[in-house]
Design a protein around this motif. Structure first.
Motif, PDB file in Angstrom:
ATOM      1  N   THR A   1     -10.245  -4.772  -1.835  1.00 53.55           N
ATOM      2  CA  THR A   1     -11.053  -4.256  -0.730  1.00 53.55           C
ATOM      3  C   THR A   1     -12.092  -5.282  -0.291  1.00 53.55           C
ATOM      4  O   THR A   1     -12.316  -5.487   0.911  1.00 53.55           O
ATOM      5  N   ALA A   2     -12.712  -5.940  -1.270  1.00 55.25           N
ATOM      6  CA  ALA A   2     -13.710  -6.965  -0.945  1.00 55.25           C
ATOM      7  C   ALA A   2     -13.068  -8.114  -0.170  1.00 55.25           C
ATOM      8  O   ALA A   2     -13.651  -8.640   0.790  1.00 55.25           O
ATOM      9  N   LEU A   3     -11.859  -8.503  -0.573  1.00 61.15           N
ATOM     10  CA  LEU A   3     -11.155  -9.577   0.137  1.00 61.15           C
ATOM     11  C   LEU A   3     -10.784  -9.143   1.553  1.00 61.15           C
ATOM     12  O   LEU A   3     -10.916  -9.924   2.510  1.00 61.15           O
ATOM     13  N   LEU A   4     -10.336  -7.899   1.700  1.00 58.44           N
ATOM     14  CA  LEU A   4      -9.971  -7.407   3.031  1.00 58.44           C
ATOM     15  C   LEU A   4     -11.201  -7.268   3.925  1.00 58.44           C
ATOM     16  O   LEU A   4     -11.118  -7.476   5.141  1.00 58.44           O
ATOM     17  N   GLU A   5     -12.333  -6.932   3.337  1.00 53.18           N
ATOM     18  CA  GLU A   5     -13.574  -6.885   4.119  1.00 53.18           C
ATOM     19  C   GLU A   5     -13.937  -8.276   4.621  1.00 53.18           C
ATOM     20  O   GLU A   5     -14.426  -8.440   5.749  1.00 53.18           O
ATOM     21  N   GLU A   6     -13.674  -9.304   3.804  1.00 52.61           N
ATOM     22  CA  GLU A   6     -13.931 -10.680   4.232  1.00 52.61           C
ATOM     23  C   GLU A   6     -12.963 -11.081   5.341  1.00 52.61           C
ATOM     24  O   GLU A   6     -13.342 -11.768   6.296  1.00 52.61           O
ATOM     25  N   VAL A   7     -11.710 -10.630   5.229  1.00 50.04           N
ATOM     26  CA  VAL A   7     -10.731 -10.875   6.295  1.00 50.04           C
ATOM     27  C   VAL A   7     -11.219 -10.251   7.597  1.00 50.04           C
ATOM     28  O   VAL A   7     -11.165 -10.873   8.667  1.00 50.04           O
TER      29      VAL A   7
ATOM     30  N   LEU B   1       0.830  -1.207   0.000  1.00 46.23           N
ATOM     31  CA  LEU B   1       0.000   0.000   0.000  1.00 46.23           C
ATOM     32  C   LEU B   1       0.865   1.257   0.000  1.00 46.23           C
ATOM     33  O   LEU B   1       0.548   2.241  -0.681  1.00 46.23           O
ATOM     34  N   ASP B   2       1.957   1.225   0.767  1.00 46.07           N
ATOM     35  CA  ASP B   2       2.879   2.368   0.763  1.00 46.07           C
ATOM     36  C   ASP B   2       3.468   2.565  -0.633  1.00 46.07           C
ATOM     37  O   ASP B   2       3.607   3.703  -1.109  1.00 46.07           O
ATOM     38  N   THR B   3       3.817   1.450  -1.285  1.00 42.39           N
ATOM     39  CA  THR B   3       4.371   1.532  -2.644  1.00 42.39           C
ATOM     40  C   THR B   3       3.336   2.088  -3.610  1.00 42.39           C
ATOM     41  O   THR B   3       3.649   2.929  -4.468  1.00 42.39           O
ATOM     42  N   ILE B   4       2.085   1.629  -3.473  1.00 44.21           N
ATOM     43  CA  ILE B   4       1.011   2.117  -4.348  1.00 44.21           C
ATOM     44  C   ILE B   4       0.817   3.616  -4.170  1.00 44.21           C
ATOM     45  O   ILE B   4       0.691   4.371  -5.145  1.00 44.21           O
ATOM     46  N   ARG B   5       0.794   4.066  -2.898  1.00 43.19           N
ATOM     47  CA  ARG B   5       0.627   5.505  -2.645  1.00 43.19           C
ATOM     48  C   ARG B   5       1.763   6.302  -3.282  1.00 43.19           C
ATOM     49  O   ARG B   5       1.541   7.379  -3.849  1.00 43.19           O
TER      50      ARG B   5
ATOM     51  N   THR C   1     -10.292  -1.358 -10.447  1.00 45.91           N
ATOM     52  CA  THR C   1     -10.983  -2.648 -10.371  1.00 45.91           C
ATOM     53  C   THR C   1     -10.246  -3.611  -9.448  1.00 45.91           C
ATOM     54  O   THR C   1     -10.855  -4.283  -8.605  1.00 45.91           O
ATOM     55  N   LEU C   2      -8.924  -3.665  -9.593  1.00 48.70           N
ATOM     56  CA  LEU C   2      -8.127  -4.556  -8.747  1.00 48.70           C
ATOM     57  C   LEU C   2      -8.201  -4.137  -7.282  1.00 48.70           C
ATOM     58  O   LEU C   2      -8.296  -4.983  -6.382  1.00 48.70           O
ATOM     59  N   LEU C   3      -8.167  -2.824  -7.033  1.00 49.75           N
ATOM     60  CA  LEU C   3      -8.255  -2.339  -5.651  1.00 49.75           C
ATOM     61  C   LEU C   3      -9.628  -2.639  -5.053  1.00 49.75           C
ATOM     62  O   LEU C   3      -9.735  -2.967  -3.863  1.00 49.75           O
ATOM     63  N   ASN C   4     -10.673  -2.533  -5.873  1.00 47.36           N
ATOM     64  CA  ASN C   4     -12.012  -2.879  -5.381  1.00 47.36           C
ATOM     65  C   ASN C   4     -12.090  -4.363  -5.025  1.00 47.36           C
ATOM     66  O   ASN C   4     -12.709  -4.742  -4.021  1.00 47.36           O
TER      67      ASN C   4
END
Length: 232
Positions: free
Chosen positions: A197-203, A105-109, A191-194
């Motif tokens: 996000t869905a996977l992290l919400e499941e986590v 995430l730091d790299t993406i930012r 799209t990939l981030l969405n």
């Protein structure tokens, strides 16, 4: 004669700091055996032997005998934490995965700052070629076309749907094409981030569910401590 076992499943050798001890010779043998009649929150008293170095950088150990009070539930947790090969978020790879995600995430930012000052075309906007016939021949030109009037006009007051960007080697045409590529790439990133996000919400859902079934932390009370003097 049947082999004697600890009623609570403890490792008697570890509890008594006496390798190879028979459970029947453990100071807690009778107490642990009768503990099966207790409910999980009823308390019992056990004896454990502790060893610690008297001073740093010395091999001499100080042995103490402690009398502890704890519930049967806490005893069960402590037994499993001693004998059940307890795992952790680190050993199961959860913590490293979280750290990897945080690093990514730091790299993406950081990478998103590369788009500052760059032209990004609006959604649905594409380059279209058209031909112009002149006495000297037919020439191809390009125009940046939107689905609706979103471009600022060069002459009129109202917004327009088309910006003429000249021929394919013109800097305007080149930057318009790059702007479309940037938009397409960023749309894919979105799209990939969405999806992520869905996977992290499941986590998050699983972790919250797990938290609801977690047991209270095992606690014990040390009633008294007596030093065991070495026998010369």
């Amino acid at each position: 004669m049947p082999k004697k076992k600890c009623g609570l499943g403890f490792d008697c050798a570890s509890m008594m700091q006496c390798p190879g001890i028979d459970p029947g010779n453990c100071l807690n043998y009778k107490t642990c055996g009768s503990a099966v009649q207790l409910n999980p929150e009823e308390e019992l008293e056990l004896i454990r032997i502790q060893e610690e170095r008297e001073r740093e950088y010395t091999e001499q150990l100080r042995r103490t005998q402690e009398r502890i009070r704890l519930t049967r539930h806490s005893a069960a947790i402590l037994m499993l934490m001693r004998r059940g090969c307890p795992q952790s978020l680190e050993s199961l790879g959860v913590t490293p995965s979280i750290e990897t995600i945080a690093t990514q995430l730091d790299t993406i930012r950081t990478l998103t700052t590369n788009f500052d000052g760059q032209y990004i075309a609006p959604p649905g906007c594409e380059l279209h070629v058209y031909n112009v016939k002149r006495p000297s021949g037919t020439y191809s030109y390009y125009k940046l076309t939107a689905e609706r009037a979103v471009f600022a006009p060069s002459e009129r007051e109202q917004q327009v749907r088309v910006i003429h960007v000249s021929h394919e080697d013109d800097a305007r045409c080149i930057e318009a094409q790059l702007g479309i590529e940037r938009r397409n790439n960023l749309t894919q990133v979105r799209t990939l981030l969405n999806n992520a996000t869905a996977l992290l919400e499941e986590v998050t859902r699983i972790l919250e569910l797990t938290a609801t079934i977690n047991s209270p932390t095992a606690t014990l009370e040390v009633i008294d401590t007596e030093e065991i003097l070495p026998i010369d």
